[in-house]
Design an enzyme around this catalytic site. Structure first.
Site, PDB file in Angstrom:
ATOM      1  NE  ARG A  55      -5.962   0.577  11.137  1.00 11.44           N
ATOM      2  CZ  ARG A  55      -5.622  -0.319  10.219  1.00 11.44           C
ATOM      3  NH1 ARG A  55      -6.209  -1.514  10.201  1.00 11.44           N
ATOM      4  NH2 ARG A  55      -4.689  -0.075   9.322  1.00 11.44           N
TER       5      ARG A  55
ATOM      6  CE  LYS B  42      -0.571  -1.146   7.426  1.00 10.88           C
ATOM      7  NZ  LYS B  42      -1.253  -2.228   6.624  1.00 10.88           N
TER       8      LYS B  42
ATOM      9  CE1 TYR C 272      -3.944  -7.627  10.009  1.00 13.78           C
ATOM     10  CE2 TYR C 272      -4.116  -5.503  11.101  1.00 13.78           C
ATOM     11  CZ  TYR C 272      -4.680  -6.700  10.704  1.00 13.78           C
ATOM     12  OH  TYR C 272      -5.995  -6.958  10.997  1.00 13.78           O
TER      13      TYR C 272
ATOM     14  CG  HIS D 196       0.883  -7.027   4.993  1.00 15.28           C
ATOM     15  ND1 HIS D 196      -0.145  -7.893   4.664  1.00 15.28           N
ATOM     16  CD2 HIS D 196       0.335  -6.098   5.829  1.00 15.28           C
ATOM     17  CE1 HIS D 196      -1.256  -7.490   5.261  1.00 15.28           C
ATOM     18  NE2 HIS D 196      -0.996  -6.415   5.980  1.00 15.28           N
TER      19      HIS D 196
ATOM     20  CD  GLU E 114       0.483 -10.266   7.756  1.00 14.58           C
ATOM     21  OE1 GLU E 114       0.198  -9.652   8.802  1.00 14.58           O
ATOM     22  OE2 GLU E 114       1.642 -10.285   7.281  1.00 14.58           O
TER      23      GLU E 114
ATOM     24  CB  SER F 250     -10.564  -8.497   5.220  1.00 18.29           C
ATOM     25  OG  SER F 250      -9.196  -8.796   5.140  1.00 18.29           O
TER      26      SER F 250
ATOM     27  CB  VAL G 215     -13.139 -11.521   4.732  1.00 12.51           C
ATOM     28  CG1 VAL G 215     -13.755 -10.502   5.683  1.00 12.51           C
ATOM     29  CG2 VAL G 215     -13.104 -12.904   5.363  1.00 12.51           C
TER      30      VAL G 215
ATOM     31  CB  SER H 155     -10.065 -16.249 -10.967  1.00 14.22           C
ATOM     32  OG  SER H 155      -9.001 -15.367 -11.190  1.00 14.22           O
TER      33      SER H 155
ATOM     34  CG  LEU I 106      -4.666 -13.385   1.082  1.00 14.39           C
ATOM     35  CD1 LEU I 106      -3.340 -12.601   1.065  1.00 14.39           C
ATOM     36  CD2 LEU I 106      -5.353 -13.182   2.422  1.00 14.39           C
TER      37      LEU I 106
ATOM     38  CB  ALA J 145      -4.661  -7.683  -3.001  1.00 19.08           C
ATOM     39  CB  ILE J 146      -2.029  -2.369  -2.535  1.00 16.89           C
ATOM     40  CG1 ILE J 146      -0.762  -1.678  -3.002  1.00 16.89           C
ATOM     41  CG2 ILE J 146      -2.597  -1.734  -1.279  1.00 16.89           C
ATOM     42  CD1 ILE J 146      -0.309  -2.071  -4.369  1.00 16.89           C
ATOM     43  CG  ASP J 147      -2.537  -5.671   2.446  1.00 17.99           C
ATOM     44  OD1 ASP J 147      -2.758  -6.354   1.432  1.00 17.99           O
ATOM     45  OD2 ASP J 147      -3.269  -5.722   3.454  1.00 17.99           O
TER      46      ASP J 147
ATOM     47  CB  VAL K 292      -5.174   3.540   0.718  1.00 19.69           C
ATOM     48  CG1 VAL K 292      -4.892   3.739   2.201  1.00 19.69           C
ATOM     49  CG2 VAL K 292      -5.249   4.884  -0.003  1.00 19.69           C
TER      50      VAL K 292
ATOM     51  CG  ASN L 166      -2.946   3.108   6.167  1.00 20.66           C
ATOM     52  OD1 ASN L 166      -2.932   3.518   5.013  1.00 20.66           O
ATOM     53  ND2 ASN L 166      -2.655   3.885   7.187  1.00 20.66           N
TER      54      ASN L 166
HETATM   55  N1  LIG Z   1      -5.538  -2.240   1.834  1.00 21.45           N
HETATM   56  C1  LIG Z   1      -6.019  -2.430   3.073  1.00 21.45           C
HETATM   57  O1  LIG Z   1      -6.124  -1.517   3.875  1.00 21.45           O
HETATM   58  C2  LIG Z   1      -6.458  -3.799   3.476  1.00 21.45           C
HETATM   59  C3  LIG Z   1      -7.175  -4.020   4.662  1.00 21.45           C
HETATM   60  C4  LIG Z   1      -7.587  -5.316   4.980  1.00 21.45           C
HETATM   61  C5  LIG Z   1      -7.251  -6.366   4.139  1.00 21.45           C
HETATM   62  N2  LIG Z   1      -6.533  -6.114   3.005  1.00 21.45           N
HETATM   63  C6  LIG Z   1      -6.117  -7.153   2.070  1.00 21.45           C
HETATM   64  O2  LIG Z   1      -7.211  -7.585   1.293  1.00 21.45           O
HETATM   65  C7  LIG Z   1      -6.819  -8.848   0.723  1.00 21.45           C
HETATM   66  C8  LIG Z   1      -7.972  -9.852   0.853  1.00 21.45           C
HETATM   67  O3  LIG Z   1      -8.106 -10.229   2.221  1.00 21.45           O
HETATM   68  P1  LIG Z   1      -9.264 -11.233   2.679  1.00 21.45           P
HETATM   69  O4  LIG Z   1      -9.239 -11.265   4.152  1.00 21.45           O
HETATM   70  O5  LIG Z   1     -10.515 -10.923   1.966  1.00 21.45           O
HETATM   71  O6  LIG Z   1      -8.699 -12.617   2.149  1.00 21.45           O
HETATM   72  P2  LIG Z   1      -9.524 -13.987   2.004  1.00 21.45           P
HETATM   73  O7  LIG Z   1      -8.525 -15.085   2.187  1.00 21.45           O
HETATM   74  O8  LIG Z   1     -10.742 -13.973   2.839  1.00 21.45           O
HETATM   75  O9  LIG Z   1     -10.004 -13.947   0.480  1.00 21.45           O
HETATM   76  C9  LIG Z   1      -9.103 -14.007  -0.592  1.00 21.45           C
HETATM   77  C10 LIG Z   1      -9.861 -14.582  -1.777  1.00 21.45           C
HETATM   78  O10 LIG Z   1      -8.993 -14.512  -2.932  1.00 21.45           O
HETATM   79  C11 LIG Z   1      -9.277 -15.651  -3.712  1.00 21.45           C
HETATM   80  N3  LIG Z   1      -8.220 -15.873  -4.685  1.00 21.45           N
HETATM   81  C12 LIG Z   1      -7.006 -16.450  -4.534  1.00 21.45           C
HETATM   82  N4  LIG Z   1      -6.358 -16.480  -5.714  1.00 21.45           N
HETATM   83  C13 LIG Z   1      -7.174 -15.907  -6.635  1.00 21.45           C
HETATM   84  C14 LIG Z   1      -7.068 -15.658  -8.033  1.00 21.45           C
HETATM   85  N5  LIG Z   1      -5.991 -16.004  -8.722  1.00 21.45           N
HETATM   86  N6  LIG Z   1      -8.124 -15.059  -8.654  1.00 21.45           N
HETATM   87  C15 LIG Z   1      -9.231 -14.703  -7.968  1.00 21.45           C
HETATM   88  N7  LIG Z   1      -9.395 -14.928  -6.645  1.00 21.45           N
HETATM   89  C16 LIG Z   1      -8.376 -15.520  -5.991  1.00 21.45           C
HETATM   90  C17 LIG Z   1      -9.417 -16.758  -2.668  1.00 21.45           C
HETATM   91  O11 LIG Z   1     -10.064 -17.916  -3.210  1.00 21.45           O
HETATM   92  C18 LIG Z   1     -10.257 -16.056  -1.602  1.00 21.45           C
HETATM   93  O12 LIG Z   1     -11.647 -16.223  -1.802  1.00 21.45           O
HETATM   94  C19 LIG Z   1      -5.541  -9.262   1.465  1.00 21.45           C
HETATM   95  O13 LIG Z   1      -4.395  -8.957   0.689  1.00 21.45           O
HETATM   96  C20 LIG Z   1      -5.570  -8.405   2.693  1.00 21.45           C
HETATM   97  O14 LIG Z   1      -4.280  -8.218   3.269  1.00 21.45           O
HETATM   98  C21 LIG Z   1      -6.130  -4.857   2.682  1.00 21.45           C
END
Ligand SMILES: NC(=O)c1ccc[n+]([C@@H]2O[C@H](COP(=O)([O-])OP(=O)(O)OC[C@H]3O[C@@H](n4cnc5c(N)ncnc54)[C@H](O)[C@@H]3O)[C@@H](O)[C@H]2O)c1
Length: 353
Positions: free
Chosen positions: A16, A75, A94, A96, A118, A133, A174, A215, A235, A263-265, A293, A295
């Site tokens: 990207r 990144k 981003y 993190h 973020e 996301s 999301v 949860s 998150l 959520a690894i990021d 991964v 990214n």
């Molecule tokens: N690995 C990647 O390439 C990549 C890419 C994009 C986003 N992400 C990551 O994905 C993750 C989610 O992003 P998002 O935009 O969907 O966030 P978001 O805020 O839209 O959603 C997060 C959800 O987690 C829930 N949550 C919080 N605590 C919780 C718990 N204890 N148990 C269960 N659910 C719980 C929240 O209520 C919410 O609905 C973030 O860490 C983001 O950085 C990673």
């Protein structure tokens, strides 16, 4: 007006770039001077000429693009890029930081001011995290299904007379809700897990999941061992990800099952997750395949660059004109040599011995 540098990404497999040529054209029309590192957009399908036509100055080396007043990238800067940190530089990317105390320290101690994509907030939530996301969520169902083929050999949708796979999505924001829709679209049984019951109700009613679960660690005791695919996407904005799926849960899964921790990021919401790369994406623990991964959208650079750029460009214009603009609310992570975001600062304080 301050100059803007668009730099190439250096992370493994990352294709990207933070701005597409149409975003650069809008910034130039608004009076900005944009320096684009030669080749920055090439792997996303945007050659230097497309930026030149948009009014950018193509500069031959990263030194030149990093020399701009504001540097925009996708990144978090890797250690090899920290040599460009200096007082007066503003970074927009981003970051993190809750999961990376070393980067937080490098930014603060070098006097770099930084706005993290973020943690920018608006009435809709996290407008600069949401586009990626969405893409990572769509990809999670695809990569999960792919690695099941090489693992337990379970097909998400099953077949006539054979039950479908069981998918558990932890965190139905999301990324999680899009991942659930993807798995449902392939006819898997999908259980959505979240702390937000209203959200679970809405997703259940619209058919994105077949079941929901509030949860808690004990609630997961029943569902994770039965799951073929677990997708982590929990998150708490700015904070280190909550550890929702424990190592004992993973140990109880069948061999060849798959976990994908998006959520690894932010440190990961599955206890056994550790960051992996696009070129070496999986490892096994207790026979369970882990895809972690950091990214994921980097492998879809055309779609991801356009989606990210559309969200970033108007806020970048604010950053160049008026750093206090409400469109940057929640984004300032490092300012005047200290961590200025309270949730990020609290998460980093926990790392301090
Ligand atoms: N690995 C990647 O390439 C990549 C890419 C994009 C986003 N992400 C990551 O994905 C993750 C989610 O992003 P998002 O935009 O969907 O966030 P978001 O805020 O839209 O959603 C997060 C959800 O987690 C829930 N949550 C919080 N605590 C919780 C718990 N204890 N148990 C269960 N659910 C719980 C929240 O209520 C919410 O609905 C973030 O860490 C983001 O950085 C990673």
């Amino acid at each position: 007006m301050r100059s803007i540098g668009l730099v190439a990404e250096t992370k493994d497999g990352e294709r990207r770039v933070a701005l597409d040529p149409s975003a650069v054209a809008a910034l130039v029309a608004a009076g900005s001077s944009v320096l684009v590192e030669s080749g920055a957009g090439a792997r996303a399908g945007f050659p230097d000429d497309s930026y030149r036509r948009a009014g950018a100055h193509i500069v031959p080396s990263p030194d030149d693009a990093w020399g701009a007043d504001i540097v925009v990238k996708v990144k978090e800067p890797l250690p090899g890029e920290w040599r460009w940190f200096r007082p007066g530089l503003t970074l927009f990317a981003y970051l993190h930081l809750a999961a990376s105390p070393e980067l937080a320290d490098a930014l603060a101690s070098n006097g770099v001011d930084a706005v993290a994509f973020e943690t920018v907030t608006d009435a809709t939530g996290l407008p600069l995290l949401a586009p990626m996301s969405e893409i990572a969520g769509r990809a999670a169902a695809i990569v999960g299904a792919f690695h099941l083929a090489g693992g337990s050999g379970v097909l998400l949708g099953g077949a006539a007379g054979v039950r479908p796979a069981r998918v558990v999505v932890v965190g139905m924001g999301v990324a999680g809700s899009v991942a659930a829709r993807g798995a449902r679209g392939l006819d898997a049984e999908v259980t959505g897990v979240d702390v937000d019951l209203a959200r679970l109700r809405a997703l259940h009613v619209e058919g994105a999941v077949t079941a929901t679960l509030a949860s808690s660690e004990s609630a997961l005791d029943d569902v994770i061992p039965e799951a073929d695919l677990v997708i982590g996407a929990a998150l708490v904005a700015g904070a280190r990800a909550p550890t929702v799926v424990r190592a004992e849960h993973v140990k109880a899964m069948r061999p060849g099952s798959v976990v994908v921790d998006l959520a690894i990021d932010q440190g990961g919401c599955i206890e056994t997750a550790r960051p992996t790369s696009l070129s070496d994406p999986v490892y096994e623990i207790d026979g369970v395949i882990h895809y972690c991964v950091t990214n994921v959208p980097g492998q879809y650079p055309q779609t991801a660059t356009r989606a990210l750029s559309a969200a970033v460009a108007p806020r970048l214009r604010c950053l160049a004109d008026d750093p206090e603009h409400p469109m940057l609310r929640g984004g300032w992570n490092v300012r005047d040599g200290r961590i200025s975001h309270p949730v990020v600062a609290a998460a980093l304080a926990q790392h301090t011995p």
